[in-house]
Design a protein around this motif. Structure first.
Motif, PDB file in Angstrom:
ATOM      1  N   PRO A   1      -4.271  -2.089  -9.031  1.00  0.00           N
ATOM      2  CA  PRO A   1      -4.428  -0.637  -8.928  1.00  0.00           C
ATOM      3  C   PRO A   1      -3.096   0.113  -8.806  1.00  0.00           C
ATOM      4  CG  PRO A   1      -5.997  -1.755  -7.504  1.00  0.00           C
ATOM      5  CD  PRO A   1      -5.049  -2.790  -8.001  1.00  0.00           C
ATOM      6  N   GLU A   2      -2.086  -0.553  -8.273  1.00  0.00           N
ATOM      7  CA  GLU A   2      -0.814   0.132  -8.074  1.00  0.00           C
ATOM      8  C   GLU A   2      -0.111   0.431  -9.401  1.00  0.00           C
ATOM      9  OE1 GLU A   2       2.314  -0.288  -4.590  1.00  0.00           O
ATOM     10  OE2 GLU A   2       2.648  -1.845  -6.101  1.00  0.00           O
TER      11      GLU A   2
ATOM     12  N   SER B   1       2.293   4.817  -0.573  1.00  0.00           N
ATOM     13  CA  SER B   1       1.642   6.116  -0.705  1.00  0.00           C
ATOM     14  C   SER B   1       2.215   6.876  -1.892  1.00  0.00           C
ATOM     15  CB  SER B   1       1.851   6.941   0.568  1.00  0.00           C
ATOM     16  OG  SER B   1       3.218   7.328   0.696  1.00  0.00           O
ATOM     17  N   ASP B   2       1.499   7.919  -2.312  1.00  0.00           N
ATOM     18  CA  ASP B   2       2.004   8.773  -3.388  1.00  0.00           C
ATOM     19  C   ASP B   2       3.332   9.400  -2.982  1.00  0.00           C
ATOM     20  OD1 ASP B   2      -0.203   8.222  -4.985  1.00  0.00           O
ATOM     21  OD2 ASP B   2      -1.324   9.969  -4.283  1.00  0.00           O
TER      22      ASP B   2
ATOM     23  N   GLY C   1       1.470   6.948 -12.891  1.00  0.00           N
ATOM     24  CA  GLY C   1       1.138   8.358 -12.716  1.00  0.00           C
ATOM     25  C   GLY C   1       2.259   9.129 -12.042  1.00  0.00           C
ATOM     26  N   ALA C   2       2.865   8.533 -11.025  1.00  0.00           N
ATOM     27  CA  ALA C   2       3.982   9.193 -10.347  1.00  0.00           C
ATOM     28  C   ALA C   2       5.146   9.395 -11.310  1.00  0.00           C
ATOM     29  CB  ALA C   2       4.421   8.360  -9.144  1.00  0.00           C
TER      30      ALA C   2
ATOM     31  N   ASN D   1       0.848  -1.196   0.000  1.00  0.00           N
ATOM     32  CA  ASN D   1       0.000   0.000   0.000  1.00  0.00           C
ATOM     33  C   ASN D   1       0.881   1.242   0.000  1.00  0.00           C
ATOM     34  OD1 ASN D   1      -2.372   1.520   0.086  1.00  0.00           O
ATOM     35  ND2 ASN D   1      -2.391   1.569   2.328  1.00  0.00           N
TER      36      ASN D   1
ATOM     37  N   GLU E   1      -1.274   1.828 -12.151  1.00  0.00           N
ATOM     38  CA  GLU E   1      -1.570   3.207 -12.553  1.00  0.00           C
ATOM     39  C   GLU E   1      -0.967   4.204 -11.569  1.00  0.00           C
ATOM     40  OE1 GLU E   1      -2.484   6.731 -13.994  1.00  0.00           O
ATOM     41  OE2 GLU E   1      -2.536   4.835 -15.086  1.00  0.00           O
ATOM     42  N   LYS E   2      -0.928   3.838 -10.302  1.00  0.00           N
ATOM     43  CA  LYS E   2      -0.357   4.733  -9.297  1.00  0.00           C
ATOM     44  C   LYS E   2       1.123   4.991  -9.568  1.00  0.00           C
ATOM     45  CE  LYS E   2      -0.976   5.430  -4.352  1.00  0.00           C
ATOM     46  NZ  LYS E   2      -1.451   4.825  -3.090  1.00  0.00           N
TER      47      LYS E   2
END
Length: 478
Positions: free
Chosen positions: A174-175, A153-154, A181-182, A151, A177-178
């Motif tokens: 889901p990670e 964090s940004d 994106g970063a 999990n 795309e996270k």
């Protein structure tokens, strides 16, 4: 990483039946790196223990107890042993593509330890922003750091990418795309591995086996989630797919499970290469290699044995699959720092109690407990203990070492033979506490956490200072 979703309660641990096996005394220190003590621990003519050339009585007098005592030379030797063993087993001379050893910081991490292991040829595996910050503070370059976590964090991802970490281990769909994106926001390409649950699990305890399907870590091979993640990553230009990650458990003494897991992830690598044309250059086979906690719990494998076993497994699987061997990485933590430290306690109350079986047990209370070693309460983990400040003057008796906390499950050592004359003021040493002792320590009952002392060549220094009551009060806004 440990799977702690099925932990027993502390009350359940306290209610567990008494250990049926006879109480056994701690093995005497003999310099054997497979033993429970770090290799510099010695017992002097008067019966006292020394570590790193320093009498434990001196350490207790100067720094107090409880205290974690870390043998620097021992830890460095274990780190170098892994680096050398994997360089030999996976080097070009062996027909392999090389290997990287990542020290698993979750076992225990401080600025000094991160610096030591890197100086000895290891990289550093982190699982949180805090661990990442420690590694960076130690001067470990970003490319020699990995970031795990189910999990992230940004902020953690941004810090990792800003410092050019060598790899980010993706743990869920889901990670993807996270992380992408970063990477887009920072204008970089993120190097990623995908953590795969292979269905293989191993280890010394049900609660720390981490490759079964019903758990929070990784993407399932059997369900197709891992394959889907790989397809999505390959479709994103912001992500560089380095390889696959597998971790099958903790406190593993039998290496057979690694061959099964290696074959599974190497098979997935071959399938992806056939479908997409992308042959991933790296496979991480995790860690979890066990240590001896009591001297009666099995002989742990050496780094050379581990490296040879994994190299053979990779070579055979790749030959069967018709694919080139990848670069391999592994993540030992416990097996490096665990045996390198002991916890030093001062005895307080000693009392004898009657047991249901008609026998008797001596309860030896010390000035620490579950706040500095939660593993016996969480996992019913077994440790041993020894009188450290003098020679005994009585026969040994069945004993249990307990802490000072207001909790019936506050047990440090469940079952050990200690001299019947152990008394208030004596020092006890509990070996093999370098892994997860300080990392999982708490302030339960508002007890300050102990210091970490490094010893080497007759000198001691504080790596992590002792907390004080003032430290605890400083956090309380009142």
């Amino acid at each position: 990483m440990r799977d702690e979703q099925h932990e027993p309660s502390v009350d359940a641990a306290a209610a567990a039946p008494a250990v049926a096996a006879p109480a056994q005394a701690a093995p005497e220190p003999d310099g054997d790196p497979r033993g429970v003590w770090s290799t510099s621990v010695r017992r002097g003519p008067d019966g006292s223990l020394s570590v790193g050339g320093i009498d434990v009585r001196e350490l207790a007098a100067e720094h107090g107890t409880p205290a974690y005592v870390l043998d620097e030379a021992d830890l460095r030797a274990r780190a170098r042993g892994y680096a050398d063993a994997f360089a030999a087993a996976f080097g070009p001379e062996a027909g392999m593509a090389g290997a990287d050893v990542y020290y698993a910081g979750k076992a225990f991490l401080s600025v000094a330890v991160a610096r030591w292991v890197h100086e000895e040829g290891l990289r550093v595996d982190t699982a949180t922003g805090g661990e990442l910050a420690v590694a960076l503070r130690a001067g470990v370059p970003g490319e020699a750091i990995g970031l795990h976590g189910n999990n992230k964090s940004d902020a953690e991802l941004a810090t990792a990418l800003e410092h050019g970490v060598g790899r980010i281990v993706v743990d869920s769909l889901p990670e993807i795309e996270k992380v992408a994106g970063a990477a887009r926001r920072l204008g970089v390409r993120a190097p990623v591995l995908v953590r795969v649950t292979t269905g293989v699990h191993a280890g010394g305890h049900e609660f720390i086996a981490t490759a079964h399907e019903d758990q929070k870590f990784g993407l399932s091979l059997a369900s197709g989630a891992a394959a889907k993640a790989l397809e999505e990553i390959l479709a994103r230009p912001e992500l560089e797919l380095l390889g696959l990650h597998s971790h099958i458990g903790s406190q593993i003494l039998d290496l057979a499970g690694f061959e099964v897991a290696a074959r599974a992830v190497l098979g997935l690598r071959a399938d992806v290469a056939r479908r997409s044309g992308h042959l991933m250059p790296e496979i991480d086979l995790g860690g979890g290699y066990g240590i001896s906690y009591t001297g009666h719990d099995g002989v742990p494998p050496t780094p050379a044995e581990i490296a040879a076993t994994l190299a053979g497994a990779v070579r055979r699987a790749c030959a069967d699959l018709g694919t080139p061997v990848p670069r391999i990485s592994v993540e030992p933590g416990r097996s490096i720092v665990g045996p390198s430290a002991l916890t030093l306690y001062t005895v307080g109350t000693v009392k004898e109690v009657a047991l249901d079986d008609g026998g008797r047990r001596t309860y030896v209370s010390v000035d620490g407990g579950m706040s500095d070693n939660i593993r016996p309460a969480l996992y019913q983990a077994e440790y041993t203990a020894a009188l450290a400040s003098r020679a005994p003057a009585a026969e040994v008796v069945r004993s249990r070492v307990v802490g000072k906390h207001c909790e019936s499950g506050d047990i440090v050592v469940h079952n050990v033979a200690l001299p019947a004359d152990v008394a208030d003021g004596d020092l006890l040493a509990v070996p093999a506490t370098g892994a997860y002792g300080r990392s999982m320590a708490s302030n339960y009952n508002m007890v300050p956490r102990p210091p970490v002392l490094a010893v080497r060549d007759g000198r001691a220094r504080v790596l992590v200072r002792r907390e004080t009551v003032e430290d605890l009060l400083a956090l309380d806004e009142g």
